[in-house]
Scaffold this motif. Structure first.
Motif, short mmCIF file in Angstrom:
data_model
loop_
_atom_site.label_atom_id
_atom_site.label_comp_id
_atom_site.label_asym_id
_atom_site.label_seq_id
_atom_site.Cartn_x
_atom_site.Cartn_y
_atom_site.Cartn_z
N GLY A 148 0.80 -1.23 0.00
CA GLY A 148 0.00 0.00 0.00
C GLY A 148 0.83 1.27 0.00
O GLY A 148 0.27 2.35 0.23
N ALA A 149 2.12 1.18 -0.29
CA ALA A 149 2.99 2.36 -0.22
C ALA A 149 2.58 3.40 -1.26
O ALA A 149 2.36 3.10 -2.43
CB ALA A 149 4.44 1.96 -0.46
N ASP A 150 2.47 4.65 -0.81
CA ASP A 150 2.25 5.77 -1.71
C ASP A 150 3.60 6.24 -2.25
O ASP A 150 4.56 6.40 -1.50
CB ASP A 150 1.58 6.94 -0.97
N LEU A 151 3.66 6.47 -3.56
CA LEU A 151 4.87 6.98 -4.20
C LEU A 151 4.53 8.35 -4.79
O LEU A 151 4.01 8.44 -5.90
CB LEU A 151 5.37 6.03 -5.28
N GLY A 152 4.78 9.41 -4.02
CA GLY A 152 4.37 10.73 -4.46
C GLY A 152 2.87 10.79 -4.59
O GLY A 152 2.13 10.46 -3.65
N ASP A 153 2.37 11.16 -5.76
CA ASP A 153 0.93 11.23 -5.97
C ASP A 153 0.35 9.91 -6.48
O ASP A 153 -0.83 9.83 -6.80
CB ASP A 153 0.59 12.36 -6.94
N LYS A 154 1.18 8.86 -6.53
CA LYS A 154 0.73 7.54 -6.98
C LYS A 154 0.29 6.74 -5.75
O LYS A 154 1.08 6.01 -5.15
CB LYS A 154 1.84 6.82 -7.74
N GLU A 155 -0.96 6.90 -5.41
CA GLU A 155 -1.50 6.29 -4.20
C GLU A 155 -1.48 4.77 -4.31
O GLU A 155 -1.91 4.19 -5.30
CB GLU A 155 -2.94 6.78 -3.99
N ARG A 156 -0.93 4.13 -3.27
CA ARG A 156 -0.87 2.67 -3.17
C ARG A 156 -0.23 2.04 -4.41
O ARG A 156 -0.67 0.98 -4.87
CB ARG A 156 -2.24 2.08 -2.89
N ALA A 157 0.80 2.65 -4.91
CA ALA A 157 1.55 2.05 -6.02
C ALA A 157 2.28 0.80 -5.56
O ALA A 157 2.41 -0.17 -6.30
CB ALA A 157 2.55 3.06 -6.59
N GLY A 158 2.77 0.79 -4.32
CA GLY A 158 3.39 -0.39 -3.75
C GLY A 158 4.90 -0.39 -3.85
O GLY A 158 5.50 0.23 -4.73
N ALA A 159 5.53 -1.10 -2.93
CA ALA A 159 6.98 -1.20 -2.88
C ALA A 159 7.37 -2.47 -2.13
O ALA A 159 6.56 -3.08 -1.43
CB ALA A 159 7.59 0.02 -2.19
N VAL A 160 8.62 -2.87 -2.30
CA VAL A 160 9.22 -3.95 -1.53
C VAL A 160 10.51 -3.42 -0.92
O VAL A 160 11.33 -2.83 -1.63
CB VAL A 160 9.52 -5.19 -2.41
N VAL A 161 10.67 -3.60 0.38
CA VAL A 161 11.89 -3.18 1.06
C VAL A 161 12.72 -4.41 1.37
O VAL A 161 12.23 -5.37 1.96
CB VAL A 161 11.58 -2.42 2.36
N VAL A 162 13.98 -4.39 0.96
CA VAL A 162 14.92 -5.48 1.26
C VAL A 162 15.90 -4.97 2.31
O VAL A 162 16.54 -3.93 2.13
CB VAL A 162 15.67 -5.94 0.00
N LEU A 163 16.00 -5.71 3.43
CA LEU A 163 16.95 -5.41 4.48
C LEU A 163 18.09 -6.42 4.36
O LEU A 163 17.89 -7.62 4.59
CB LEU A 163 16.30 -5.51 5.86
N TYR A 164 19.27 -5.95 3.99
CA TYR A 164 20.39 -6.86 3.74
C TYR A 164 20.97 -7.37 5.05
O TYR A 164 21.24 -6.61 5.98
CB TYR A 164 21.44 -6.18 2.87
N GLY A 165 21.16 -8.69 5.12
CA GLY A 165 21.65 -9.33 6.33
C GLY A 165 23.13 -9.09 6.56
O GLY A 165 23.88 -8.71 5.66
N SER A 166 23.54 -9.33 7.80
CA SER A 166 24.93 -9.15 8.21
C SER A 166 25.15 -9.93 9.50
O SER A 166 24.21 -10.53 10.04
CB SER A 166 25.24 -7.67 8.42
N ALA A 167 26.39 -9.89 10.03
CA ALA A 167 26.67 -10.58 11.28
C ALA A 167 25.84 -10.03 12.43
O ALA A 167 25.58 -10.74 13.41
CB ALA A 167 28.15 -10.47 11.60
N SER A 168 25.39 -8.80 12.32
CA SER A 168 24.54 -8.21 13.35
C SER A 168 23.07 -8.27 12.98
O SER A 168 22.24 -7.61 13.61
CB SER A 168 24.95 -6.75 13.59
N GLY A 169 22.72 -9.05 11.98
CA GLY A 169 21.33 -9.20 11.57
C GLY A 169 20.94 -8.17 10.53
O GLY A 169 21.74 -7.78 9.68
N VAL A 170 19.69 -7.72 10.57
CA VAL A 170 19.20 -6.73 9.62
C VAL A 170 18.83 -5.46 10.37
O VAL A 170 18.48 -5.49 11.55
CB VAL A 170 17.98 -7.25 8.83
#
Length: 464
Positions: free
Chosen positions: A50-72
């Motif tokens: 449901g992420a809004d991108l500027g005036d593009k309501e609910r255009a959508g997105a995916v967030v990637v959290l890159y892993g590491s020795a301390s987690g994400v």
């Protein structure tokens, strides 16, 4: 936490015990973490359909959290949208990019790949290809014939070369299965469309139940008026079978008894209209055992509820036990645990705050013994239980810091005006623990908005 939204993608009405969907079903599955950049650490996937991108309501997105020795952490994140370099197409209003996601190494190059759907307003399925630089290139998986609401859900498996690697996509009146070999150029081996008469397929899953090396597909449609859920259809060894005992809306697969065969676990979260006829008070989970002959049409599942011996809590009306579902070996004993979300569970006097229950795998005997649970008042877990947080709407698990102890990821779809939140519980010596937990919200991800971002995905809110 905020008032129930009027988002079209989750609107439905319940009339005389029959779900009458005002619009197509929202997707139910989210990708498990995968190593997208080949550094040895799995990377977490947080869909924000449901992420809004500027005036593009609910255009959508995916967030990637890159892993590491301390987690994400939110500091090591990449936000991917249809406007990102290398992603085909362009973002548009109400497309809900990220509605469903799945992880697998499709081209078998050692990098995990991410499959992302947007089933509304020009539906499409995008494969984001892993590489040393992470997810920087995408191609489309296009159905041979037009499929309305294509991408309501997606599942992927990389079980071997060629056709043993597959992507299964839900859509209007059936599924579309893409089979390998896959290439980052967008090529694949073959595609099969399988109809499901007069029904939108809202959820899919995949697993090898007979251990013959060929993946088997599972799909669910809308709720039947005489059942708490949809009929469960399994396509194994080329034969489509509708299971005669049990029904539900969501499935996960894994080996819960360590016999080497993948088992099918089904969530059936609704309280039956007529008690004793079908379903269980407060919801249930059904477990079908894999075997050399797969899952028989008349197989009798093991039933788990909150009244099962060893399972925390008590079965109560509208708990929605089974609305969130994952299968993963959390204690590294070779037996997969069943992780069950009950997003409408009351904790004390706080209604619909949500709870997640873990049912340990067992080699013999009934499941349930040693069960344990988490909610937002569990020591160490950030935030507190509030009415309609929906903690447990989505669940997944994987080790993101390479310490051999899988982390548990829990979506709370209704947090913060339905912008949602994802809680990461660290792996412990024998189970995940609240100590050291982290929470990811739109604000912490640098994507603040007022309403309905659905961080973590909106799970089964099209039905519950």
């Amino acid at each position: 936490m905020g008032r129930w939204g009027a988002a079209a993608v989750v609107a439905a009405s319940l009339v005389a015990g029959t779900l009458l969907p005002a619009v197509p079903a929202a997707a139910v599955h989210g990708a498990v973490p995968g190593d997208f950049n080949g550094d040895g650490y799995r990377d977490a996937v947080l869909p924000v359909p449901g992420a809004d991108l500027g005036d593009k309501e609910r255009a959508g997105a995916v967030v990637v959290l890159y892993g590491s020795a301390s987690g994400v952490s939110a500091s090591r994140r990449v936000v991917i949208t249809k406007d990102s370099p290398g992603v085909p197409g362009a973002a548009g209003r109400q497309e809900l990019f990220g509605s469903a996601t799945a992880t697998a190494d499709l081209n078998r190059d050692g990098y995990a790949d991410l499959v992302v759907t947007e089933p509304y307003h020009g539906p499409s399925v995008t494969v984001l290809w892993g590489s040393r630089s992470g997810l920087t290139k995408g191609t489309l998986l296009t159905a041979p014939d037009y499929v309305q609401w294509y991408g309501t859900d997606v599942a992927a498996i990389s079980a071997g070369p060629g056709a043993k690697t597959q992507v299964v996509v839900g859509g209007d009146k059936g599924t579309v299965t893409f089979k390998g070999p896959f290439s980052s150029s967008g090529a694949y081996g073959s595609v099969v469309q399988t109809p499901r008469e007069e029904e939108l397929v809202g959820s899919v899953a995949v697993g090898d139940f007979d251990r013959n090396g060929s993946p088997d597909q599972v799909d669910f449609g809308f709720r039947r008026s005489d059942l708490t859920g949809s009929e469960i259809r399994v396509n194994q060894s080329g034969e489509r079978v509708t299971l005669e005992k049990g029904n539900g809306f969501i499935a996960a697969t894994g080996d819960v008894n360590g016999d080497g065969y993948t088992d099918l676990v089904v969530g059936d979260p609704l309280t039956p209209v007529t008690p004793g006829v079908d379903g269980e008070l407060g919801g249930r989970v059904l477990v079908y055992r894999g075997s050399a002959s797969g899952i028989a049409r008349d197989a009798a599942p093991e039933v788990i509820t909150q009244d099962t011996a060893g399972v925390p809590g008590t079965s109560e009306k509208q708990d929605t036990f089974g609305a969130g579902l994952a299968v993963a070996d959390l204690n590294r004993d070779g037996l997969a645990e069943i992780v069950v979300g009950a997003p409408y569970e009351a904790v004390g006097s706080v209604r619909r705050t949500g709870m997640v229950t873990v049912v340990p795998g067992r080699r013999t005997g009934p499941l349930g013994a040693g069960g344990y649970s988490f909610h937002q008042d569990t020591p160490g877990v950030p935030s507190v239980n509030e009415t309609r947080d929906c903690f447990g709407a989505t669940v997944s698990a994987a080790d993101v810091n390479k310490d051999g102890k899988p982390e548990l990821f829990i979506g709370a779809a209704c947090e913060n005006h339905y912008n949602g939140a994802v809680f990461m519980l660290p792996g412990g010596s024998g189970r995940p623990t609240g100590t050291g937990s982290r929470v990811f919200t739109l604000e912490s991800l640098g994507m603040p908005q007022w309403y309905e971002g659905w961080t973590g995905g909106n799970g089964l809110f099209w039905i519950i």
